[in-house]
Design a protein around this motif. Structure first.
Motif, short mmCIF file in Angstrom:
data_model
loop_
_atom_site.label_atom_id
_atom_site.label_comp_id
_atom_site.label_asym_id
_atom_site.label_seq_id
_atom_site.Cartn_x
_atom_site.Cartn_y
_atom_site.Cartn_z
N GLY A 147 -9.93 47.14 -2.86
CA GLY A 147 -10.58 45.86 -2.56
C GLY A 147 -11.73 45.60 -3.51
O GLY A 147 -11.83 46.22 -4.57
N TRP A 148 -12.60 44.66 -3.12
CA TRP A 148 -13.76 44.31 -3.95
C TRP A 148 -14.85 45.35 -3.75
O TRP A 148 -15.11 45.77 -2.63
N PHE A 149 -15.50 45.77 -4.83
CA PHE A 149 -16.55 46.79 -4.70
C PHE A 149 -17.59 46.61 -5.81
O PHE A 149 -17.36 45.91 -6.80
N ASP A 150 -18.70 47.29 -5.61
CA ASP A 150 -19.77 47.36 -6.60
C ASP A 150 -20.37 46.00 -6.98
O ASP A 150 -20.54 45.71 -8.18
N PRO A 151 -20.74 45.19 -5.99
CA PRO A 151 -21.43 43.95 -6.34
C PRO A 151 -22.80 44.29 -6.90
O PRO A 151 -23.45 45.23 -6.41
N ARG A 152 -23.22 43.58 -7.94
CA ARG A 152 -24.51 43.92 -8.56
C ARG A 152 -25.03 42.76 -9.40
O ARG A 152 -24.23 41.99 -9.94
N ILE A 153 -26.34 42.69 -9.50
CA ILE A 153 -26.96 41.71 -10.40
C ILE A 153 -27.58 42.49 -11.54
O ILE A 153 -28.35 43.43 -11.32
N VAL A 154 -27.20 42.12 -12.75
CA VAL A 154 -27.63 42.89 -13.93
C VAL A 154 -28.12 41.91 -15.01
O VAL A 154 -27.86 40.70 -14.93
N GLN B 275 -14.35 27.82 -1.15
CA GLN B 275 -12.98 27.71 -0.62
C GLN B 275 -12.00 27.31 -1.71
O GLN B 275 -10.88 27.82 -1.78
N ARG B 276 -12.42 26.40 -2.59
CA ARG B 276 -11.52 26.00 -3.67
C ARG B 276 -11.29 27.15 -4.65
O ARG B 276 -10.19 27.31 -5.19
N PHE B 277 -12.33 27.94 -4.86
CA PHE B 277 -12.22 29.12 -5.74
C PHE B 277 -11.12 30.05 -5.18
O PHE B 277 -10.26 30.53 -5.91
N ASN B 278 -11.13 30.25 -3.88
CA ASN B 278 -10.12 31.09 -3.24
C ASN B 278 -8.73 30.46 -3.33
O ASN B 278 -7.74 31.17 -3.48
N ARG B 279 -8.67 29.15 -3.21
CA ARG B 279 -7.38 28.46 -3.33
C ARG B 279 -6.82 28.69 -4.74
O ARG B 279 -5.64 28.96 -4.92
N SER B 280 -7.70 28.58 -5.73
CA SER B 280 -7.27 28.83 -7.11
C SER B 280 -6.79 30.27 -7.25
O SER B 280 -5.77 30.55 -7.90
N GLU C 229 -8.36 37.02 -3.10
CA GLU C 229 -9.45 36.15 -2.66
C GLU C 229 -10.68 36.98 -2.36
O GLU C 229 -10.61 38.21 -2.24
N LEU C 230 -11.80 36.27 -2.23
CA LEU C 230 -13.07 36.90 -1.87
C LEU C 230 -13.54 36.29 -0.56
O LEU C 230 -13.33 35.10 -0.34
N PRO C 231 -14.18 37.06 0.33
CA PRO C 231 -14.72 36.41 1.53
C PRO C 231 -15.69 35.30 1.12
O PRO C 231 -16.52 35.50 0.23
#
Ligand code: PMP
Length: 352
Positions: free
Chosen positions: A41-48, A92-97, A105-107
């Motif tokens: 799944g999605w992991f390691d969210p970060r601001i760099v 929501q549109r980002f997920n549709r794409s 998709e991302l939550p």
């Protein structure tokens, strides 16, 4: 930044003067990254700190273009508060794409949190001058290192920010649009509904041809009959014929524009007659000739509304509303901009 690991830049960039801003040329000090792997799944969210990505030349996005993006804006209101315009709808549109391009998709709340967190970190980059804003560009790219054509098993989500100038430096200005019988943007069953890189790559040759012919953008007709209006290069299209506002329906070939949805909602609130239905270029040209085509405009995040002063098709030009911005077009512009900058109330809760 609260919920995400944050590495602050040690080399902040000089910020450009608000007056010098155009579109997309400058980026801020930080970016948001997050990885995906199948099974994990999605992991390691970060601001760099903002900087180049390093990609193996065999990375799948570089060959087969499995990539999606979206585009929205944050505004610094007259009260100093920073507001995002319709962040949930863009998420929501980002997920549709993503779905249309066989990507994970991302939550929606994670997407929205990433918007808020990064804009919070780079808040000083939200320009102050009237009409300016901070553009957000969320993107997902396929990162499998492998030359086979297949949906990637790994992806990178990144979000970058760019301060942008006022689209209209001297007031809303009508444009010349060319309805193309040579270029097709999308067909049903294709990718027209997705905000994916390839749609824009394939639009470039039509754009070049339109500019050579003295127009600013292409109005695409449907790919099968070549007669129904679809959309403009980066805008949805609306016409006012008599007292009816008509815009092509969401039938799989056009983008579900957030500005389209917002302007439709406002016009319905105002009690106007609004139809989402197929309309042919012949009908629009005839209305242009006989004077019933009262107004025509494009809608999109960049310009909000862009009045069409001249419509060209098969060597004929029709002038709309004497080449001036129509009353309804201007009213829509003022209403949306008023909400974005917190000048008027926001009855549908579009800003956050
Ligand atoms: N159509 C296309 C092809 C676009 O690229 C855009 C810009 N995102 C639009 C329509 C308008 O969409 P929005 O109002 O969400 O910006």
């Amino acid at each position: 930044m609260g919920q995400f690991p944050f590495t602050r830049t040690t080399t902040p960039k000089a910020k450009p003067a608000d007056d010098s801003l155009s579109f997309g040329k400058v980026t801020t000090d930080h970016m948001f990254l997050m990885n995906y792997e199948e099974g994990k799944g999605w992991f390691d969210p970060r601001i760099v700190p903002y900087g180049p990505l390093s990609l193996d030349p065999a990375t799948s996005v570089l060959h087969y273009g499995q990539a999606i993006f979206d585009g929205l804006k944050a505004f610094r209101g007259d009260d100093g508060q920073i507001r995002l315009f319709r962040a949930d709808r863009h998420a929501q549109r980002f997920n549709r794409s993503a779905k249309l391009m066989s990507m994970p998709e991302l939550p929606v709340d994670v997407i929205r949190d990433s918007f808020e967190a990064l804009v919070g970190v780079d808040a000083d980059w939200v320009p102050r001058k009237a009409g300016t804003s901070l553009y957000l560009r969320p993107t997902i790219i396929a990162t499998d290192v492998m030359l086979g054509v297949h949906p990637s098993h790994s992806y990178l989500y990144f979000l970058i920010l760019s301060p942008v100038g006022s689209y209209y430096k001297e007031g809303v200005k009508p444009v010349r649009i060319l309805a193309s019988d040579a270029h097709v943007r999308a067909v049903k069953g294709g990718t027209g509904e997705a905000k994916t890189a390839a749609n824009y790559a394939q639009s470039l040759s039509g754009q070049v041809d339109a500019e050579k012919a003295g127009y600013t953008q292409v109005l695409y007709l449907d790919g099968v009959h070549r007669k129904y209006l679809d959309e403009v290069g980066t805008m949805n299209i609306m016409v006012k014929i008599g007292d009816e506002v008509i815009t092509p329906p969401l039938a799989g070939t056009i983008l579900d524009g957030v500005t389209r949805a917002s302007t439709l909602q406002l016009m319905r609130d105002w009690g106007l007659k609004v139809s989402e239905r197929p309309i042919t270029i012949d009908e629009v040209m005839e209305a242009g000739r006989n004077g019933t085509l009262k107004e025509m405009w494009g809608t999109g995040t960049a310009a909000v509304v862009s009045p069409v002063g001249t419509l060209g098709y098969k060597g004929e030009d029709v002038t709309i509303n004497g080449g001036q911005t129509g009353e309804l077009t201007q009213k829509l512009y003022d209403a949306i901009v008023g909400i974005q900058y917190g000048r008027t109330n926001d009855p549908h809760g579009w800003t956050s």
